[in-house]
Design an enzyme around this catalytic site. Structure first.
Site, PDB file in Angstrom:
ATOM      1  N   GLY A 277       0.783  -1.220   0.000  1.00  0.00           N
ATOM      2  CA  GLY A 277       0.000   0.000   0.000  1.00  0.00           C
ATOM      3  C   GLY A 277       0.818   1.274   0.000  1.00  0.00           C
ATOM      4  O   GLY A 277       0.338   2.317  -0.401  1.00  0.00           O
ATOM      5  N   PHE A 278       2.037   1.199   0.456  1.00  0.00           N
ATOM      6  CA  PHE A 278       2.836   2.420   0.541  1.00  0.00           C
ATOM      7  C   PHE A 278       3.788   2.576  -0.623  1.00  0.00           C
ATOM      8  O   PHE A 278       4.450   3.580  -0.745  1.00  0.00           O
ATOM      9  CB  PHE A 278       3.636   2.443   1.839  1.00  0.00           C
ATOM     10  CG  PHE A 278       2.767   2.379   3.048  1.00  0.00           C
ATOM     11  CD1 PHE A 278       2.027   3.475   3.428  1.00  0.00           C
ATOM     12  CD2 PHE A 278       2.671   1.223   3.780  1.00  0.00           C
ATOM     13  CE1 PHE A 278       1.207   3.421   4.525  1.00  0.00           C
ATOM     14  CE2 PHE A 278       1.863   1.165   4.887  1.00  0.00           C
ATOM     15  CZ  PHE A 278       1.121   2.258   5.258  1.00  0.00           C
TER      16      PHE A 278
ATOM     17  N   THR B 272       8.944  -2.217  -3.080  1.00  0.00           N
ATOM     18  CA  THR B 272      10.256  -2.428  -2.485  1.00  0.00           C
ATOM     19  C   THR B 272      11.185  -3.047  -3.524  1.00  0.00           C
ATOM     20  O   THR B 272      10.776  -3.925  -4.276  1.00  0.00           O
ATOM     21  CB  THR B 272      10.132  -3.346  -1.265  1.00  0.00           C
ATOM     22  OG1 THR B 272       9.142  -2.803  -0.398  1.00  0.00           O
ATOM     23  CG2 THR B 272      11.451  -3.459  -0.528  1.00  0.00           C
TER      24      THR B 272
ATOM     25  N   LYS C  32      12.449   0.856  -0.105  1.00  0.00           N
ATOM     26  CA  LYS C  32      11.003   1.007  -0.271  1.00  0.00           C
ATOM     27  C   LYS C  32      10.736   2.395  -0.812  1.00  0.00           C
ATOM     28  O   LYS C  32      10.954   3.390  -0.145  1.00  0.00           O
ATOM     29  CB  LYS C  32      10.290   0.812   1.065  1.00  0.00           C
ATOM     30  CG  LYS C  32       8.803   0.851   0.910  1.00  0.00           C
ATOM     31  CD  LYS C  32       8.105   0.391   2.164  1.00  0.00           C
ATOM     32  CE  LYS C  32       6.791  -0.265   1.850  1.00  0.00           C
ATOM     33  NZ  LYS C  32       6.853  -1.686   1.627  1.00  0.00           N
TER      34      LYS C  32
ATOM     35  N   ASP D 178      -1.280  -2.883   9.461  1.00  0.00           N
ATOM     36  CA  ASP D 178      -1.293  -3.704   8.252  1.00  0.00           C
ATOM     37  C   ASP D 178      -0.441  -4.956   8.449  1.00  0.00           C
ATOM     38  O   ASP D 178       0.409  -5.278   7.629  1.00  0.00           O
ATOM     39  CB  ASP D 178      -0.812  -2.869   7.057  1.00  0.00           C
ATOM     40  CG  ASP D 178      -1.243  -3.471   5.719  1.00  0.00           C
ATOM     41  OD1 ASP D 178      -2.090  -4.395   5.733  1.00  0.00           O
ATOM     42  OD2 ASP D 178      -0.735  -3.023   4.682  1.00  0.00           O
TER      43      ASP D 178
END
Ligand code: NAG
Ligand code: NAG
Ligand code: NAG
Ligand code: NAG
Ligand code: NAG
Ligand code: NAG
Ligand code: NAG
Ligand code: NAG
Ligand code: NAG
Ligand code: NAG
Length: 721
Positions: A453-454, A457, A471, A567
Site C-alpha cells: 500500500g505504501f 520495495t 522502499k 497492516d
C-alpha cells in the site's frame, strides 16, 4: 532603539549628501523628513530621461502628492509607490532601485513595472513587513531568488517578478507568504523543483511560473488547497511526471497552461470537474492514452490544445469534436491514431503562443460577434496547427520509429538535484541517491521484490557484499514533507531484533524512499505458499509466531509514541535464512498519539483488517491483535485469510469464520496443516488455535499483544534432542 538610531544616522548621512538641502526642515517632524529623504534618495538612483519624477523636488515638502506617491492619511508615511513604465514608448525609469526604499517603513505597495531597472532588488526591501504588493514585472532586475528573505512578509498578496533576470532556487522563506494571491515568476531563470509549500497557499488566484527552468514533478499536494486558483501557468519548463489528479478539485480554474514540458501519463479525467475551464493547453508534452471523455462536460472550454503528445483517439470520443474548434475534426477521420512527437517546425511556436494568451473578454463578449472573430482566429490557428500536426504524423511515419532522444538539458538539470540520504544505521558505505538509483537500475521492475500500500520495495545491490532493500513510497500517501520527516526521524530510533532495520531515508519533492536491511528469505506469504517443500513443524511455527508477537508487542508497549502497525499480514513479515522473522512497514500508516485511539481512513488489507476498524475507521492496538490472529490461523491451517474455497459460504466468510465453524462442528483436527499435526505437538497446537481465535474475537475479548506473547512463551516446543 537600534532602529531609531540607525534611522537618525541615515537621515544625517542623507542630509549630508544633499548639501543643498535647506535646513528649514527644523521643526518638521523627523519622520516626515526621513520619508522625504528616502524618496529623494530613490530618485537619485534612477536615471529619469523622460522626467517622470519631475514633481519629486527637494524644495517641495508635499511629498504625499508627488507623482506616484500615496501616504497614510493619519501618519504622512508613504504607503504606496506606484509608477508604471512603458518599455514600448520608452516612458520609463532606468537604473537601480535604491536601498533607501527600506526607510519607507509603512510601505504597502511597491509597483514599478515595465521600466528598465537593473541591478538587484535591495535586500533591505524584505524587511518591510507591511508590504502587500511587490510588482517589478518587465524590468531587467538580476539576482538570486534564493537570497530573497520573505520571512517577515506575512502580508504579501502580490509578488510579481515576471520577466526579469532572476535565477536560482525558491527561497524556503517564501513559504511564510501564506496570503499570496498572485505569484508571477514567468520569464526568469528559476531552476528548481516547484516547492510543495506553494500547494499550501490557499489564497492563490494566479500562479504563473512559465518560461523558467523548473524541473521535477508537480507536488502532489498541488490542488489540495486551491479553492481560489483561477490561472495556472507552468508552461515552457522542464517539468515531468503526471498531472496530480487533485487538480480536478480546483473548481475555479479558468486557465490551465502546461504546454512545452515533459509531462507524461494520462490526462486525468478529474479535469472534467473544472466547470469554469476556458483554456486548456497541454500541447508539447508526452501525455499518453485517450483524451478523457469527462472533458465533454466543460461547457466553457473554448481553447484546447493537445497537439504534440502521444495521445490516442477513438472515433467515438466526442472530445475530438469539442476541441474541434481547433480543427481536430481532421483527426476523427482516422478511426484510431496516435500523434507522435513531431520534428521541429519553426512557425509553430509563435502561433501556439498567441493561442496561449488567456481569455480577455467576459462570457458575453465571446458570444457576440466580436467574440466570433477571436474564435475565427482560434480556428485559423488551430487549422494551421492541425495541418502541422498532420504533416508531423506523415514525417514521423516516414522516419518510422526514429525515437526522439531524451532531452540532455533536462538530464543536466536534474543531476544537481541529488541530495544525500539521511542515515540512521551505518552500513559501512556512503549511500547516495545516485547509488541507490544505480543499484536498483532506476527502480526497474526486475529488482522489485514486493508491492504494498505504501509503494514498491526494490532489491538494491550496492556492492557484491552489500544488498539493501529500498522502499520507494508512493508520494501521494505521504502527509507532507515536514510531517514525513518528523515521523521518519522517530522510526529511525526504533530498534528491535524482530523489526526490520531502517538504515536511512531520502526525501525530496519528487521522490521519497526508505532504505532497509535486505532479508534473503523473502516474505512469509511466499514461505507459506512454498512450505510444502520445506521443513515446517511446530518448532518453526512457534518461532515465527513468537518473533512477530514480540515485534508487535514492542511497537504497542515499548515505543514512544506507541505505534499501531495497521497492516500486519504475511507479506509484511520477512524472513532471513535462519527463519528469524522480522516485521516490516511499521509506523508508516501513522504514529499514534499516547494511549488514545485515533481516527483516520482504513489502511489495512482486506482479510486481515479487524471488523471494527473496517467499519468505523477507528483503530486501536486491538486491530493489530486481530490481524496477528489471522496470520496465526494461516500458519496453523492450509487456508488463506480469504481462501478461494470460502466462496461457497456467505459474503464476509473468512478464515476466522471457517476456524470457528470447524470447531463448532467438532472437526478441530481438520483445521491444522498436515505436517504440524504430530503426536507430541497436538495439545500445544490446539492451545495455539484457541489463542488465535481469542485474537480474532470481537473487540472487547481480544487479549493485548503482551498477553499473547506470555501465552506463546508457555507453548514453547519440547526441546527435542
Ligand atoms: C509640491 O508638489 C505638488 C505636486 O506636484 C504640488 O501640487 C504642490 O503645489 C507643490 N507645493 C509647493 C509648495 O510647491
Ligand atoms: C494609519 O492608517 C493605516 C491605514 O490607512 C493603518 O494601517 C495604520 O495602522 C494607521 N496608523 C495609526 C498610527 O493609526
Ligand atoms: C505603452 O504605450 C503604448 C502606446 O504608446 C500602449 O499602447 C501600451 O498599452 C502601453 N503599454 C503598457 C504596458 O502600458
Ligand atoms: C546598480 O546597477 C548597476 C548596473 O546598472 C550594477 O552594476 C550595480 O551593482 C547596481 N548597484 C546596486 C547597489 O545594486
Ligand atoms: C530571514 O530573516 C529572518 C528575520 O528577519 C531571520 O531570522 C532569518 O535568519 C533570515 N533568513 C535567511 C536565510 O537569511
Ligand atoms: C503567464 O505569463 C505569461 C507571460 O507573461 C503570459 O503569456 C501568460 O498568459 C501568463 N499566464 C497566466 C495564466 O496569466
Ligand atoms: C457529465 O456530467 C454529468 C452530470 O454531472 C455526469 O452525469 C456525466 O457522467 C458527466 N459526463 C462525463 C463524460 O463524465
Ligand atoms: C507513444 O505511444 C506508443 C504506444 O502507446 C509507444 O510505443 C511510444 O513509445 C510512445 N512514444 C513516446 C515518445 O512516448
Ligand atoms: C511543439 O513541438 C513541435 C514539434 O516538436 C515544435 O515544432 C513546436 O515548436 C513546439 N511548440 C511549442 C510551442 O513549443
Ligand atoms: C514568429 O517568430 C519569428 C522568429 O521566431 C519572427 O520572425 C516572426 O515575426 C514571428 N511571427 C509572428 C506572427 O509573431
Amino acid at each position: 532603539m537600534k532602529m531609531q538610531f540607525s534611522r537618525i544616522l541615515i537621515l544625517f548621512l542623507v542630509a549630508f549628501a544633499f548639501s543643498s538641502f535647506p535646513f528649514s526642515a527644523y521643526g518638521e517632524d523627523e519622520v516626515v523628513v526621513s520619508e522625504k529623504m528616502a524618496l529623494l534618495e530613490i530618485k537619485k538612483s534612477f536615471i529619469d530621461p523622460f522626467g517622470i519624477l519631475l514633481s519629486w523636488k527637494s524644495d517641495n515638502s508635499s511629498y504625499c502628492s508627488w507623482y506616484g506617491v500615496s501616504c497614510n492619511a493619519n501618519s504622512s508615511r508613504v504607503s504606496e509607490l506606484r509608477i508604471r513604465g512603458n518599455s514600448t514608448n520608452a516612458n520609463k525609469l532606468v537604473g537601480n532601485l535604491s536601498h533607501a526604499v527600506a526607510y519607507l517603513e509603512e510601505l504597502r505597495v511597491l509597483s514599478l513595472p515595465f521600466h528598465d531597472l537593473t541591478g538587484e532588488i535591495p535586500v533591505q526591501l524584505w524587511e518591510l513587513q507591511n508590504l502587500e504588493v511587490v510588482d517589478v514585472q518587465g524590468n531587467a532586475i538580476q539576482g538570486d531568488f534564493s537570497s530573497y528573505n520573505f520571512t517577515r512578509l506575512r502580508k504579501l498578496r502580490v509578488l510579481n517578478l515576471g520577466f526579469n533576470r532572476i535565477v536560482g532556487r525558491f527561497p524556503p522563506s517564501l513559504a511564510k507568504c501564506r496570503c499570496l494571491s498572485v505569484l508571477n515568476l514567468a520569464g526568469n531563470g528559476v531552476n528548481d523543483v516547484i516547492p510543495g509549500f506553494i500547494g499550501g497557499f490557499d489564497k492563490l488566484k494566479v500562479l504563473n511560473l512559465s518560461f523558467n527552468r523548473l524541473i521535477g514533478r508537480v507536488p502532489v499536494n498541488f490542488g489540495v488547497k486551491c479553492r481560489d486558483l483561477e490561472h495556472l501557468d507552468l508552461s515552457f519548463n522542464f517539468l515531468q511526471g503526471e498531472i496530480p489528479r487533485v487538480l480536478g478539485k480546483c473548481s475555479h480554474l479558468r486557465t490551465v497552461l502546461l504546454s512545452s514540458n515533459a509531462f507524461s501519463g494520462v490526462i486525468p479525467s478529474e479535469l472534467g470537474g473544472l466547470r469554469k475551464l476556458e483554456v486548456l493547453l497541454l500541447n508539447n508534452n508526452t501525455f499518453t492514452g485517450e483524451i478523457p471523455s469527462s472533458l465533454e462536460n466543460l461547457t466553457s472550454l473554448h481553447v484546447c490544445n493537445i497537439l504534440f503528445n502521444n495521445l490516442s483517439f477513438s472515433s467515438d470520443n466526442k472530445m475530438i469534436r469539442r476541441c474541434s474548434f481547433l480543427g481536430n475534426s481532421f483527426l476523427s477521420v482516422t478511426p484510431r491514431m496516435s500523434l507522435a512527437l513531431a520534428p521541429p517546425m519553426s512557425q509553430q511556436s509563435n502561433e501556439s503562443q498567441s493561442v496561449a494568451a488567456p481569455p480577455q473578454g467576459s462570457d458575453q463578449s465571446r458570444n457576440d460577434k466580436r467574440g466570433l472573430t477571436a474564435l475565427d482566429i482560434a480556428v485559423a490557428v488551430s487549422v494551421a496547427l492541425v495541418f502541422v500536426a498532420a504533416l508531423a504524423v506523415l514525417v514521423a511515419l516516414c522516419k518510422n520509429g526514429k525515437k526522439k532522444p531524451s532531452n540532455p538539458r533536462i538530464e543536466a538539470l536534474i543531476s544537481p538535484e541529488v541530495s544525500d540520504i539521511t542515515i540512521f544505521n551505518d552500513v559501512g558505505v556512503v549511500l547516495t541517491y545516485e547509488k541507490i538509483v544505480q543499484a536498483t537500475r532506476h527502480f526497474s521492475w526486475s529488482y522489485c521484490i514486493g508491492t504494498g500500500g505504501f509503494g514498491s520495495t526494490y532489491r538494491a545491490e550496492i556492492s557484491s557484499e552489500l544488498t539493501l532493500a529500498v522502499k520507494r513510497l508512493l508520494t501521494e500517501r505521504c502527509q507532507g514533507a515536514i510531517q514525513f520527516e518528523a515521523e521518519i526521524q522517530t522510526l529511525g530510533t526504533i530498534s528491535h531484533p524482530n523489526l526490520i532495520t531502517l538504515i536511512g531515508y531520502y526525501t525530496s519533492y519528487t521522490d521519497m524512499f526508505l532504505v532497509y536491511n535486505f532479508l534473503p528469505g523473502g516474505n512469509l506469504e511466499k514461505y507459506i505458499h512454498e512450505r510444502a517443500n520445506r521443513v515446517f513443524n511446530y518448532k518453526v511455527l512457534h518461532k515465527i509466531a513468537l518473533d512477530i508477537g514480540l515485534a508487535i508487542s514492542f511497537l504497542h508497549d515499548q515505543c514512544d509514541p506507541r505505534i499501531i502497525h495497521r497492516d500486519v499480514k504475511p507479506s509484511n513479515i520477512l524472513l532471513d535464512n535462519e527463519l528469524n522473522a522480522y516485521l516490516s512497514d511499521f509506523g508508516l500508516s501513522r504514529i499514534m498519539g499516547r494511549g488514545t485511539s485515533s481516527t483516520t481512513s482504513v489502511a489495512g488489507t482486506f482479510g486481515y483488517v479487524a471488523p471494527e476498524y473496517a467499519l468505523t475507521s477507528r483503530v486501536s492496538d486491538k486491530a493489530d491483535v486481530y490481524s496477528y490472529g489471522v496470520v496465526l490461523l494461516e500458519l496453523l491451517s492450509d487456508k488463506q485469510a480469504l481462501d478461494p474455497s470460502f466462496s461457497v459460504y456467505e459474503d464476509g466468510f473468512n478464515i476466522v469464520s471457517w476456524a470457528n465453524m470447524m470447531l463448532r462442528d467438532d472437526k478441530i483436527e481438520d483445521i491444522f496443516y498436515t505436517s504440524l499435526w504430530e503426536p507430541d505437538s497436538k495439545e500445544k497446537l490446539k492451545d495455539m488455535l484457541h489463542l488465535a481465535l481469542k485474537c480474532t474475537a470481537d473487540l472487547p475479548n481480544r487479549p493485548r499483544m503482551i498477553q499473547v506473547v506470555e501465552q506463546l512463551k508457555n507453548l514453547e516446543p519440547d526441546s527435542v534432542p
